[in-house]
Write a protein that holds these residues in place. Structure first.
Motif, PDB file in Angstrom:
ATOM      1  N   GLU A  77       0.812  -1.215   0.000  1.00 43.41           N
ATOM      2  CA  GLU A  77       0.000   0.000   0.000  1.00 43.41           C
ATOM      3  C   GLU A  77       0.848   1.270   0.000  1.00 43.41           C
ATOM      4  O   GLU A  77       0.304   2.374  -0.086  1.00 43.41           O
ATOM      5  CB  GLU A  77      -0.932   0.013   1.209  1.00 43.41           C
ATOM      6  CG  GLU A  77      -2.031  -1.017   1.160  1.00 43.41           C
ATOM      7  CD  GLU A  77      -3.043  -0.812   2.271  1.00 43.41           C
ATOM      8  OE1 GLU A  77      -3.878   0.104   2.150  1.00 43.41           O
ATOM      9  OE2 GLU A  77      -2.987  -1.559   3.260  1.00 43.41           O
ATOM     10  N   LEU A  78       2.154   1.127   0.101  1.00 46.61           N
ATOM     11  CA  LEU A  78       3.058   2.262   0.124  1.00 46.61           C
ATOM     12  C   LEU A  78       3.901   2.275  -1.141  1.00 46.61           C
ATOM     13  O   LEU A  78       3.891   1.323  -1.930  1.00 46.61           O
ATOM     14  CB  LEU A  78       3.964   2.183   1.358  1.00 46.61           C
ATOM     15  CG  LEU A  78       3.252   2.003   2.705  1.00 46.61           C
ATOM     16  CD1 LEU A  78       4.279   1.822   3.827  1.00 46.61           C
ATOM     17  CD2 LEU A  78       2.347   3.185   3.003  1.00 46.61           C
ATOM     18  N   TYR A  79       4.657   3.351  -1.343  1.00 44.21           N
ATOM     19  CA  TYR A  79       5.576   3.395  -2.482  1.00 44.21           C
ATOM     20  C   TYR A  79       6.783   4.266  -2.134  1.00 44.21           C
ATOM     21  O   TYR A  79       6.750   5.059  -1.188  1.00 44.21           O
ATOM     22  CB  TYR A  79       4.888   3.891  -3.753  1.00 44.21           C
ATOM     23  CG  TYR A  79       4.407   5.325  -3.731  1.00 44.21           C
ATOM     24  CD1 TYR A  79       5.182   6.364  -4.256  1.00 44.21           C
ATOM     25  CD2 TYR A  79       3.156   5.656  -3.217  1.00 44.21           C
ATOM     26  CE1 TYR A  79       4.736   7.674  -4.262  1.00 44.21           C
ATOM     27  CE2 TYR A  79       2.697   6.969  -3.211  1.00 44.21           C
ATOM     28  CZ  TYR A  79       3.487   7.972  -3.736  1.00 44.21           C
ATOM     29  OH  TYR A  79       3.044   9.269  -3.734  1.00 44.21           O
ATOM     30  N   TYR A  80       7.850   4.069  -2.914  1.00 45.84           N
ATOM     31  CA  TYR A  80       9.053   4.883  -2.767  1.00 45.84           C
ATOM     32  C   TYR A  80       8.962   6.090  -3.701  1.00 45.84           C
ATOM     33  O   TYR A  80       8.421   6.002  -4.809  1.00 45.84           O
ATOM     34  CB  TYR A  80      10.299   4.085  -3.137  1.00 45.84           C
ATOM     35  CG  TYR A  80      10.569   2.877  -2.287  1.00 45.84           C
ATOM     36  CD1 TYR A  80      10.835   2.994  -0.926  1.00 45.84           C
ATOM     37  CD2 TYR A  80      10.587   1.599  -2.850  1.00 45.84           C
ATOM     38  CE1 TYR A  80      11.099   1.874  -0.149  1.00 45.84           C
ATOM     39  CE2 TYR A  80      10.856   0.477  -2.078  1.00 45.84           C
ATOM     40  CZ  TYR A  80      11.108   0.620  -0.728  1.00 45.84           C
ATOM     41  OH  TYR A  80      11.366  -0.488   0.038  1.00 45.84           O
ATOM     42  N   PHE A  81       9.513   7.205  -3.268  1.00 44.78           N
ATOM     43  CA  PHE A  81       9.638   8.395  -4.108  1.00 44.78           C
ATOM     44  C   PHE A  81      11.094   8.810  -4.013  1.00 44.78           C
ATOM     45  O   PHE A  81      11.541   9.356  -2.998  1.00 44.78           O
ATOM     46  CB  PHE A  81       8.705   9.487  -3.606  1.00 44.78           C
ATOM     47  CG  PHE A  81       8.415  10.559  -4.616  1.00 44.78           C
ATOM     48  CD1 PHE A  81       7.784  10.258  -5.815  1.00 44.78           C
ATOM     49  CD2 PHE A  81       8.752  11.887  -4.364  1.00 44.78           C
ATOM     50  CE1 PHE A  81       7.502  11.248  -6.748  1.00 44.78           C
ATOM     51  CE2 PHE A  81       8.476  12.880  -5.283  1.00 44.78           C
ATOM     52  CZ  PHE A  81       7.841  12.570  -6.475  1.00 44.78           C
ATOM     53  N   ALA A  82      11.855   8.513  -5.070  1.00 47.18           N
ATOM     54  CA  ALA A  82      13.309   8.641  -5.017  1.00 47.18           C
ATOM     55  C   ALA A  82      13.806   9.768  -5.909  1.00 47.18           C
ATOM     56  O   ALA A  82      13.321   9.960  -7.029  1.00 47.18           O
ATOM     57  CB  ALA A  82      13.956   7.331  -5.449  1.00 47.18           C
ATOM     58  N   GLN A  83      14.792  10.498  -5.401  1.00 51.11           N
ATOM     59  CA  GLN A  83      15.423  11.568  -6.163  1.00 51.11           C
ATOM     60  C   GLN A  83      16.698  11.024  -6.807  1.00 51.11           C
ATOM     61  O   GLN A  83      17.646  10.637  -6.121  1.00 51.11           O
ATOM     62  CB  GLN A  83      15.751  12.760  -5.269  1.00 51.11           C
ATOM     63  CG  GLN A  83      16.239  13.975  -6.051  1.00 51.11           C
ATOM     64  CD  GLN A  83      16.562  15.136  -5.138  1.00 51.11           C
ATOM     65  OE1 GLN A  83      17.712  15.306  -4.751  1.00 51.11           O
ATOM     66  NE2 GLN A  83      15.563  15.930  -4.801  1.00 51.11           N
ATOM     67  N   ILE A  84      16.692  11.007  -8.134  1.00 51.37           N
ATOM     68  CA  ILE A  84      17.805  10.463  -8.904  1.00 51.37           C
ATOM     69  C   ILE A  84      18.261  11.506  -9.909  1.00 51.37           C
ATOM     70  O   ILE A  84      17.497  11.933 -10.771  1.00 51.37           O
ATOM     71  CB  ILE A  84      17.390   9.172  -9.643  1.00 51.37           C
ATOM     72  CG1 ILE A  84      16.854   8.146  -8.639  1.00 51.37           C
ATOM     73  CG2 ILE A  84      18.556   8.598 -10.441  1.00 51.37           C
ATOM     74  CD1 ILE A  84      16.267   6.905  -9.287  1.00 51.37           C
ATOM     75  N   GLU A  85      19.491  11.967  -9.754  1.00 54.07           N
ATOM     76  CA  GLU A  85      20.070  12.972 -10.635  1.00 54.07           C
ATOM     77  C   GLU A  85      19.154  14.176 -10.782  1.00 54.07           C
ATOM     78  O   GLU A  85      18.912  14.676 -11.886  1.00 54.07           O
ATOM     79  CB  GLU A  85      20.392  12.349 -11.999  1.00 54.07           C
ATOM     80  CG  GLU A  85      21.446  11.244 -11.906  1.00 54.07           C
ATOM     81  CD  GLU A  85      21.743  10.593 -13.244  1.00 54.07           C
ATOM     82  OE1 GLU A  85      20.996  10.858 -14.210  1.00 54.07           O
ATOM     83  OE2 GLU A  85      22.719   9.842 -13.325  1.00 54.07           O
ATOM     84  N   GLY A  86      18.630  14.637  -9.666  1.00 60.53           N
ATOM     85  CA  GLY A  86      17.835  15.850  -9.650  1.00 60.53           C
ATOM     86  C   GLY A  86      16.370  15.679 -10.014  1.00 60.53           C
ATOM     87  O   GLY A  86      15.598  16.637  -9.943  1.00 60.53           O
ATOM     88  N   THR A  87      15.972  14.475 -10.385  1.00 61.28           N
ATOM     89  CA  THR A  87      14.581  14.210 -10.756  1.00 61.28           C
ATOM     90  C   THR A  87      13.972  13.204  -9.797  1.00 61.28           C
ATOM     91  O   THR A  87      14.590  12.182  -9.496  1.00 61.28           O
ATOM     92  CB  THR A  87      14.500  13.657 -12.193  1.00 61.28           C
ATOM     93  OG1 THR A  87      15.074  14.599 -13.096  1.00 61.28           O
ATOM     94  CG2 THR A  87      13.054  13.402 -12.593  1.00 61.28           C
ATOM     95  N   SER A  88      12.768  13.487  -9.313  1.00 64.36           N
ATOM     96  CA  SER A  88      12.095  12.577  -8.386  1.00 64.36           C
ATOM     97  C   SER A  88      11.156  11.650  -9.147  1.00 64.36           C
ATOM     98  O   SER A  88      10.396  12.097 -10.012  1.00 64.36           O
ATOM     99  CB  SER A  88      11.309  13.366  -7.337  1.00 64.36           C
ATOM    100  OG  SER A  88      12.194  14.090  -6.503  1.00 64.36           O
ATOM    101  N   ARG A  89      11.240  10.374  -8.821  1.00 58.33           N
ATOM    102  CA  ARG A  89      10.437   9.358  -9.510  1.00 58.33           C
ATOM    103  C   ARG A  89       9.749   8.454  -8.506  1.00 58.33           C
ATOM    104  O   ARG A  89      10.292   8.181  -7.432  1.00 58.33           O
ATOM    105  CB  ARG A  89      11.328   8.494 -10.420  1.00 58.33           C
ATOM    106  CG  ARG A  89      11.919   9.196 -11.609  1.00 58.33           C
ATOM    107  CD  ARG A  89      12.922   8.287 -12.307  1.00 58.33           C
ATOM    108  NE  ARG A  89      12.386   6.947 -12.535  1.00 58.33           N
ATOM    109  CZ  ARG A  89      13.137   5.875 -12.809  1.00 58.33           C
ATOM    110  NH1 ARG A  89      14.448   5.989 -12.854  1.00 58.33           N
ATOM    111  NH2 ARG A  89      12.573   4.702 -13.020  1.00 58.33           N
ATOM    112  N   ARG A  90       8.588   7.982  -8.899  1.00 58.72           N
ATOM    113  CA  ARG A  90       7.817   7.059  -8.069  1.00 58.72           C
ATOM    114  C   ARG A  90       8.202   5.623  -8.410  1.00 58.72           C
ATOM    115  O   ARG A  90       8.315   5.258  -9.583  1.00 58.72           O
ATOM    116  CB  ARG A  90       6.328   7.279  -8.305  1.00 58.72           C
ATOM    117  CG  ARG A  90       5.415   6.306  -7.579  1.00 58.72           C
ATOM    118  CD  ARG A  90       3.975   6.671  -7.804  1.00 58.72           C
ATOM    119  NE  ARG A  90       3.079   5.724  -7.167  1.00 58.72           N
ATOM    120  CZ  ARG A  90       1.922   6.037  -6.636  1.00 58.72           C
ATOM    121  NH1 ARG A  90       1.506   7.294  -6.652  1.00 58.72           N
ATOM    122  NH2 ARG A  90       1.158   5.121  -6.070  1.00 58.72           N
TER     123      ARG A  90
END
Length: 216
Positions: free
Chosen positions: A140-153
């Protein structure tokens, strides 16, 4: 304002995302329009803050911080408000929990997240934040990661947990948040039912938040 009035106040301000605000005293023929925008912005921020204050009462030992402003320093309007809740025993430099408005094709929603206050971080905050990856995944949860200045789900799968962990170790991933979304606030008949769902998300996030409280 009752619950529906709060939602309407927020919805009325959402379309102004990214618009330029001009102080009415300097807006010339647009003065009355800018006054109306200011009033809508203040009402929307108050509505979001009231919801956050109601939630604060559900989570003992956490203190609500100030809601984000309705425009940035360049006077660009930003209706997607957020606010942090910091445990009273913790520093503002430590990872905390936050409420953040969402608006996408699903409608007006809200996200609850394990996150950090960027302007308050110190040399250990990012390390603490990324300890969320040491906790087992939950669908029910997810990661929100910042990679090379861009955040992705990223869906919270074991494969993604391992990939992001390796990305942190390689210096490719800067930070990883854990989030619980409520995509559509209109499905709740009243504020108490929304608060119950937020509390459920809060409990799901607790293992990830606790993981950030590592002794340094």
């Amino acid at each position: 304002m009752d619950y529906q009035e709060k939602l309407q106040a927020i919805r009325d301000f959402i379309p102004y995302q990214g618009d330029k605000y001009i102080s009415p005293g300097k807006a010339g023929v647009l003065a009355s329009q800018m006054e109306a925008v200011k009033t809508q912005a203040q009402q929307a921020r108050m509505a979001f803050t009231d919801l956050a204050k109601s939630f604060e009462k559900q989570v003992f030992d956490f203190q609500l911080q100030r809601t984000s402003q309705w425009m940035n320093q360049a006077q660009i309007l930003r209706p997607h408000f957020w606010v942090y809740l910091i445990e009273k025993s913790q520093s503002v430099q430590s990872p905390a929990l936050a409420l953040r408005l969402l608006n996408d094709v699903s409608g007006l929603g809200i996200s609850l997240e394990v996150s950090l206050i960027e302007r308050q971080k110190n040399e250990t905050t990012l390390y603490q934040q990324n300890q969320v990856l040491t906790v087992a995944t939950h669908s029910e949860l997810y990661y929100f990661a910042q990679i090379e200045g861009t955040s992705r789900r990223f869906p919270m799968t074991e494969a993604n947990r391992l990939e992001l962990t390796q990305g942190i170790e390689a210096g490719q991933v800067r930070k990883v948040q854990v989030k619980f979304d409520i995509p559509d606030l209109t499905v709740f008949p009243d504020e108490s039912s929304l608060l119950a769902e937020l509390k459920r998300g809060w409990l799901l996030l607790q293992p990830y938040y606790q993981a950030t409280k590592i002794p340094l």
